[in-house]
Design a protein around this motif. Structure first.
Motif, mmCIF file in Angstrom:
data_model
loop_
_atom_site.group_PDB
_atom_site.id
_atom_site.type_symbol
_atom_site.label_atom_id
_atom_site.label_comp_id
_atom_site.label_asym_id
_atom_site.label_seq_id
_atom_site.Cartn_x
_atom_site.Cartn_y
_atom_site.Cartn_z
ATOM 1 N N LEU A 131 0.841 -1.192 0.000
ATOM 2 C CA LEU A 131 0.000 0.000 0.000
ATOM 3 C C LEU A 131 0.869 1.232 0.000
ATOM 4 C CD1 LEU A 131 -0.045 1.602 2.958
ATOM 5 C CD2 LEU A 131 -1.514 -0.282 3.580
ATOM 6 N N VAL A 132 0.336 2.293 -0.573
ATOM 7 C CA VAL A 132 0.945 3.617 -0.525
ATOM 8 C C VAL A 132 -0.157 4.598 -0.136
ATOM 9 C CG1 VAL A 132 2.702 3.091 -2.260
ATOM 10 C CG2 VAL A 132 0.584 4.147 -2.974
ATOM 11 N N CYS A 133 0.236 5.652 0.539
ATOM 12 C CA CYS A 133 -0.714 6.703 0.914
ATOM 13 C C CYS A 133 -0.352 7.960 0.140
ATOM 14 C CB CYS A 133 -0.651 6.975 2.408
ATOM 15 S SG CYS A 133 -1.086 5.535 3.404
ATOM 16 N N ALA A 134 -1.369 8.562 -0.461
ATOM 17 C CA ALA A 134 -1.155 9.759 -1.279
ATOM 18 C C ALA A 134 -2.151 10.837 -0.895
ATOM 19 C CB ALA A 134 -1.305 9.415 -2.764
ATOM 20 N N THR A 140 -8.941 1.074 -2.980
ATOM 21 C CA THR A 140 -8.564 2.356 -2.381
ATOM 22 C C THR A 140 -9.457 2.596 -1.174
ATOM 23 O OG1 THR A 140 -10.073 3.640 -3.763
ATOM 24 C CG2 THR A 140 -7.820 3.361 -4.590
ATOM 25 N N VAL A 141 -8.923 3.311 -0.198
ATOM 26 C CA VAL A 141 -9.669 3.678 1.001
ATOM 27 C C VAL A 141 -9.374 5.141 1.301
ATOM 28 C CG1 VAL A 141 -9.982 3.254 3.481
ATOM 29 C CG2 VAL A 141 -9.517 1.336 1.938
ATOM 30 N N VAL A 158 -3.896 3.486 -1.162
ATOM 31 C CA VAL A 158 -3.991 2.748 -2.419
ATOM 32 C C VAL A 158 -3.320 1.390 -2.234
ATOM 33 C CG1 VAL A 158 -3.394 2.744 -4.876
ATOM 34 C CG2 VAL A 158 -3.898 4.915 -3.718
ATOM 35 N N PHE A 159 -4.094 0.331 -2.445
ATOM 36 C CA PHE A 159 -3.564 -1.024 -2.378
ATOM 37 C C PHE A 159 -3.203 -1.456 -3.788
ATOM 38 C CE2 PHE A 159 -6.135 -0.494 1.336
ATOM 39 C CZ PHE A 159 -5.515 -1.233 2.332
ATOM 40 N N GLY A 160 -2.011 -2.000 -3.941
ATOM 41 C CA GLY A 160 -1.568 -2.451 -5.249
ATOM 42 C C GLY A 160 -1.029 -3.861 -5.206
#
Length: 181
Positions: free
Chosen positions: A64-67, A138-139, A147-149
């Motif tokens: 996951l990444v947070c944007a 996405t949450v 964002v889950f990838g």
């Protein structure tokens, strides 16, 4: 797969912690540094420095990444459902600072490569490893989006010491000194 029971939700008190204090708290938790990249539908590269990267699962391999919700990089990621996570090596501090700056010409100032099979541009001189990802979920979380990838390809560029960020400064991994007995 086991169904886990849901925990009953209790009312949550309104946030009382000042954002500056929260940022100070989190600055004491060092992490690796990545540049998350994506191509927008018009073929323009987008990218941002990100220390909010975390592995989630091994099967399937997911991170996951947070944007920031208003990030142009996030918009590009969501439009094509693809992104790349470029894990930076210790000599890539200038790249981390560049992609954190918001400079519009950042891709003109680094060497990168794009291929239709990539999740986003690969920063060939700055990354020690790159994960290409397909968005699976996405949450929304406050002023950010998680964002889950699912990782569908990994490129190991070269063995290197990772770039770290903590205490509001860049650093690198150092071998600990032997403990005295």
């Amino acid at each position: 797969m086991t169904d886990l029971p849901l925990v009953e939700a209790f009312p949550v008190a309104p946030a009382t912690v000042d954002p500056v204090r929260f940022r100070t708290l989190m600055s004491t938790f060092p992490s690796g540094v990545a540049v998350v990249t994506a191509m927008d539908p018009d073929g323009h590269p987008r990218g941002m420095t990100c220390s909010s990267v975390c592995s989630v699962a091994l099967d399937p391999p997911t991170l996951l990444v947070c944007a920031r919700r208003l990030s142009p990089t996030l918009r590009a990621m969501l439009r094509l459902s693809l992104f790349a996570v470029n894990l930076l090596h210790a000599r890539a501090r200038a790249t981390a600072e560049l992609f954190a700056s918001g400079a519009v010409n950042r891709f003109d100032r680094v060497r990168w490569h794009a291929d239709p099979s990539y999740g986003g541009p690969h920063l060939v001189d700055a990354a020690h490893a790159i994960a290409d990802c397909q968005i699976t979920r996405t949450v929304e979380a406050g002023d950010h989006v998680v964002v889950f990838g699912e990782v569908y390809e990994i490129e190991q560029c070269a063995p290197a010491v990772p770039l770290l960020y903590g205490l509001r400064a860049y650093s690198s991994w150092q071998q600990p000194e032997p403990e005295l007995s």
